[in-house]
Design a protein around this motif. Structure first.
Motif, PDB file in Angstrom:
ATOM      1  N   LEU A 237      49.981  51.477  46.205  1.00 37.89           N
ATOM      2  CA  LEU A 237      48.845  50.845  45.548  1.00 37.89           C
ATOM      3  C   LEU A 237      47.771  50.400  46.527  1.00 37.89           C
ATOM      4  N   LYS A 238      48.166  50.118  47.775  1.00 37.14           N
ATOM      5  CA  LYS A 238      47.166  49.648  48.733  1.00 37.14           C
ATOM      6  C   LYS A 238      46.115  50.716  49.019  1.00 37.14           C
ATOM      7  N   PHE A 239      46.446  51.994  48.764  1.00 37.65           N
ATOM      8  CA  PHE A 239      45.466  53.058  48.945  1.00 37.65           C
ATOM      9  C   PHE A 239      44.660  53.301  47.677  1.00 37.65           C
ATOM     10  N   LEU A 240      45.041  52.638  46.608  1.00 39.83           N
ATOM     11  CA  LEU A 240      44.390  52.866  45.322  1.00 39.83           C
ATOM     12  C   LEU A 240      43.549  51.681  44.860  1.00 39.83           C
ATOM     13  N   LYS A 241      43.972  50.438  45.203  1.00 39.16           N
ATOM     14  CA  LYS A 241      43.349  49.250  44.631  1.00 39.16           C
ATOM     15  C   LYS A 241      42.754  48.335  45.701  1.00 39.16           C
ATOM     16  N   SER A 242      41.606  47.784  45.389  1.00 34.99           N
ATOM     17  CA  SER A 242      41.018  46.731  46.216  1.00 34.99           C
ATOM     18  C   SER A 242      40.937  45.464  45.360  1.00 34.99           C
ATOM     19  N   ALA A 243      40.944  44.311  46.035  1.00 37.34           N
ATOM     20  CA  ALA A 243      40.990  43.037  45.317  1.00 37.34           C
ATOM     21  C   ALA A 243      39.992  42.059  45.912  1.00 37.34           C
TER      22      ALA A 243
ATOM     23  N   LYS B 173      37.667  33.655  39.863  1.00 38.97           N
ATOM     24  CA  LYS B 173      37.989  34.829  39.047  1.00 38.97           C
ATOM     25  C   LYS B 173      38.548  35.938  39.932  1.00 38.97           C
ATOM     26  N   SER B 174      39.753  36.397  39.620  1.00 40.87           N
ATOM     27  CA  SER B 174      40.397  37.478  40.367  1.00 40.87           C
ATOM     28  C   SER B 174      39.957  38.829  39.817  1.00 40.87           C
ATOM     29  N   ILE B 175      39.513  39.702  40.731  1.00 39.06           N
ATOM     30  CA  ILE B 175      39.031  41.029  40.348  1.00 39.06           C
ATOM     31  C   ILE B 175      39.884  42.077  41.056  1.00 39.06           C
ATOM     32  N   ILE B 176      40.438  43.026  40.292  1.00 40.59           N
ATOM     33  CA  ILE B 176      41.179  44.151  40.854  1.00 40.59           C
ATOM     34  C   ILE B 176      40.472  45.418  40.406  1.00 40.59           C
ATOM     35  N   MET B 177      40.290  46.381  41.333  1.00 41.70           N
ATOM     36  CA  MET B 177      39.541  47.584  40.984  1.00 41.70           C
ATOM     37  C   MET B 177      40.017  48.747  41.849  1.00 41.70           C
ATOM     38  N   ASP B 178      39.647  49.932  41.424  1.00 37.78           N
ATOM     39  CA  ASP B 178      39.968  51.118  42.206  1.00 37.78           C
ATOM     40  C   ASP B 178      39.171  51.115  43.510  1.00 37.78           C
ATOM     41  N   LYS B 179      39.737  51.718  44.535  1.00 40.09           N
ATOM     42  CA  LYS B 179      39.046  51.832  45.804  1.00 40.09           C
ATOM     43  C   LYS B 179      37.730  52.602  45.623  1.00 40.09           C
ATOM     44  N   PRO B 180      36.704  52.266  46.416  1.00 42.41           N
ATOM     45  CA  PRO B 180      35.399  52.921  46.256  1.00 42.41           C
ATOM     46  C   PRO B 180      35.458  54.442  46.350  1.00 42.41           C
TER      47      PRO B 180
ATOM     48  N   GLN C 143      40.383  57.732  38.280  1.00 43.12           N
ATOM     49  CA  GLN C 143      40.714  56.444  37.681  1.00 43.12           C
ATOM     50  C   GLN C 143      42.220  56.300  37.551  1.00 43.12           C
ATOM     51  N   THR C 144      42.645  55.030  37.534  1.00 45.68           N
ATOM     52  CA  THR C 144      44.063  54.760  37.337  1.00 45.68           C
ATOM     53  C   THR C 144      44.475  55.176  35.927  1.00 45.68           C
ATOM     54  N   SER C 145      45.625  55.814  35.841  1.00 43.79           N
ATOM     55  CA  SER C 145      46.127  56.235  34.521  1.00 43.79           C
ATOM     56  C   SER C 145      47.641  56.030  34.471  1.00 43.79           C
ATOM     57  N   ILE C 146      48.190  56.039  33.290  1.00 44.54           N
ATOM     58  CA  ILE C 146      49.631  55.885  33.103  1.00 44.54           C
ATOM     59  C   ILE C 146      50.303  57.249  33.317  1.00 44.54           C
ATOM     60  N   PRO C 147      51.237  57.354  34.262  1.00 41.70           N
ATOM     61  CA  PRO C 147      51.941  58.638  34.496  1.00 41.70           C
ATOM     62  C   PRO C 147      52.693  59.086  33.237  1.00 41.70           C
TER      63      PRO C 147
END
Length: 614
Positions: free
Chosen positions: A198-204, A551-558, A566-570
């Motif tokens: 996830l660290k390669f997918l999400k920024s916070a 406010k906590s914000i989680i998003m996909d890496k730029p 985009q993140t999707s359910i496998p």
């Protein structure tokens, strides 16, 4: 050979000239251009943020040589008019005016006005907020004596006490926020997930958004600083604020709010961002339980705090509660300059007639320092001069207390201590001032041989009484310091930093000064206590962020967003679940790939995920 040497010397000379020119001219020029046109630091000079000139005439009552009528006896309550508050000078008994209490309907109206004004203010630029604070700072700097005289007239303190305890700390707060506020409140990038995948997918990140309409219920002992501190922090964080001042200092609070509103108006901003209410306790519960308030900062006593917190709980309104203290100073035997130290202790005990939440209430000494301080204090305290220095031409050391309603309590504490073995060296009773018999003066008092069997060791004094306590050793000194229900602040004095730093770690309090006293405000550290001294912090970074919704914000890496990923359910865990075992194995391998420290286990798990994810 000579020609070569000459050419080398010529080259060396030219090199030195060019190097000097580069260091003295080119580098400073580049730095200037960089600072002025490239960097975006809020500390840089910006003409758009230049402070504006504000002119407000001070009230006649605060001018030199003012002669007002004296009240016999002075009181804030009028028996024939219970809905009015009478203001008077505690040092002289002179009448300052009468104000109608804020009704419940008026509270509703003021909170609504603040709410409406805050809507646009919430999205205001930091440069506009800095301009407002710079305008306030400029006015305070240019009107120090006037502001001090207003605070003195309503509280009875001396001008010097007002300068140090009201003006300097307010200037520190406003300028500290000007220099650091935007950096603190900008979106804060966080490290993100610890999961290997996830660290390669999400920024916070965390974003700090204003709460809306906040409130401050403030004590009377510092009518300017206690009012301005919450206002400065609230406005810079994008909030509106409704201040409830003490009924003891309505006269000065009204003028200070007028000053703030004039600064807002001069900057082209909505004056309704700041509101003032004042009432007696019977209407205070209505205010603290009001659904229009999003946060409460309370500065006051423990008994009142119980009522405030209980009332606020009806709306689940968050509170920061700063209560009293029984602050101690621990003095070791290796202090080198006892003369400098005793001056610090006298200032910490008797400033504002001892009416300080972080005032020194107990001086705990090891045996050698105890004897030295006993001798010094015995000589110095008896020479204190009492009075009103904004009215008298004489030099004054200590002013009046806010009222005389606690004099009997102070005398009871002193009598209890003496009956149990304490030595009353000086003071101990009300002082009848020859020029101001209506003034609320209490004699500067020195009690020695105080121990933990006495009420004055445990109960907050909030008055001009210095108590000396002898400890056998460091362990007993720390134990004595920690043995009350309070835990606001402490000081430790000694020459061996390792030892005094260890003592600081062992003290149960929210603030500790090492070889100093109560400079927490000057450093803009988070301020607050533990135990019965309250909870939560104001001041510093924590003070600003506590007035915000974090406010906590989680998003996909730029880079994912750039490629439209985009993140999707496998598929294995998408509804409806087609194969329960396959789904379970997918999540199991996902956890191994994300958290197992073994490289080979990660590789196998990722391989399984790749197969089952198709």
């Amino acid at each position: 050979m000579i020609a070569i040497d000459f050419e080398f010397q010529q080259w060396q000379w030219q090199y030195q000239i060019s190097t000097t020119f580069f260091i003295c001219v080119i580098l400073p020029t580049l730095y200037y251009l960089y600072s002025k046109y490239i960097t975006k630091s809020p500390n840089n000079y910006n003409k758009l943020e230049s402070p504006l000139k504000v002119t407000i005439p001070i009230p006649e009552e605060a001018r030199p040589h003012w002669k007002g009528k004296r009240l016999y006896p002075p009181s804030i309550k009028l028996d024939e008019e219970p809905d009015k508050i009478q203001s008077y000078c505690p040092a002289t008994g002179q009448y300052l005016g009468t104000s109608n209490v804020t009704t419940r309907e008026e509270m509703d109206e003021k909170i609504e006005l603040a709410k409406h004004a805050q809507i646009n203010w919430a999205s205001s630029d930091f440069s506009i907020r800095r301009k407002l604070l710079k305008t306030m700072s400029r006015y305070i700097l240019e009107n120090q004596e006037n502001l001090a005289r207003i605070a003195c007239r309503d509280s009875g303190k001396t001008k010097l006490d007002a300068s140090m305890g009201e003006i300097m700390v307010t200037l520190e707060k406003v300028n500290w926020i000007i220099n650091n506020g935007e950096r603190i409140l900008k979106p804060n990038q966080r490290v993100g997930p610890s999961n290997f995948l996830l660290k390669f997918l999400k920024s916070a990140e965390v974003r700090y958004e204003p709460l809306g309409v906040v409130s401050a219920i403030i004590s009377w002992n510092y009518p300017f600083h206690n009012l301005m501190g919450p206002i400065i922090a609230s406005l810079f964080t994008g909030n509106a604020i409704v201040v409830k001042c003490s009924e003891q200092v309505v006269w000065s609070s009204k003028w200070f709010i007028k000053m703030v509103k004039e600064c807002l108006k001069t900057c082209g901003l909505d004056e309704n961002l700041v509101q003032l209410v004042y009432c007696f306790p019977n209407d205070a519960d209505y205010f603290t339980s009001h659904c229009g308030l999003n946060h409460i900062t309370f500065i006051g006593s423990k008994p009142v705090a119980h009522a405030v917190v209980a009332s606020a709980s009806k709306q689940l309104t968050p509170c920061v509660v700063e209560l009293g203290g029984k602050d101690s100073v621990i003095v070791l035997d290796d202090v080198k300059d006892m003369n400098a130290l005793n001056s610090v202790i006298l200032r910490g005990t008797f400033q504002s007639a001892g009416q300080n939440c972080i005032g020194i209430e107990r001086v705990i000494c090891l045996p050698k320092s105890y004897e030295k301080l006993c001798d010094i204090f015995t000589k110095r305290i008896k020479d204190f001069r009492l009075g009103s220095d904004i009215d008298q031409l004489d030099e004054i050391d200590m002013g009046a207390m806010i009222s005389d309603n606690r004099f009997s309590q102070l005398e009871d504490l002193i009598n209890d201590a003496v009956s149990k073995g304490a030595n009353l060296v000086s003071g101990g009773k009300q002082f009848q001032h020859p020029n101001y018999p209506q003034g609320h003066y209490f004699e500067p008092t020195l009690l020695t041989d105080v121990d933990s069997s006495m009420r004055i060791f445990h109960e907050e004094v909030f008055g001009p009484i210095l108590t000396l306590i002898k400890a056998r050793d460091i362990d007993e000194a720390v134990s004595l310091s920690n043995s009350t229900e309070y835990g606001l602040g402490n000081s430790v004095f000694g020459s061996n930093f390792t030892i005094i730093n260890d003592i600081a770690n062992r003290l149960h309090s929210g603030n500790v000064a090492i070889n100093d006293f109560a400079t927490f405000y000057v450093a803009q550290l988070p301020f607050g206590g533990v135990k019965k001294s309250g909870y939560g912090k104001f001041g510093g970074e924590e003070g600003l962020t506590s007035l915000c919704n974090c406010k906590s914000i989680i998003m996909d890496k730029p880079y994912l967003r750039f490629f439209g990923v985009q993140t999707s359910i496998p598929p294995p865990i998408d509804y409806p679940i087609e194969d329960d075992k396959k789904a379970w194995n997918f999540v199991r391998c996902l956890n191994i790939a994300g958290y197992d420290p073994r490289i080979w286990a990660k590789i196998k798990a990722i391989k399984t995920l790749a197969k089952s994810g198709n």
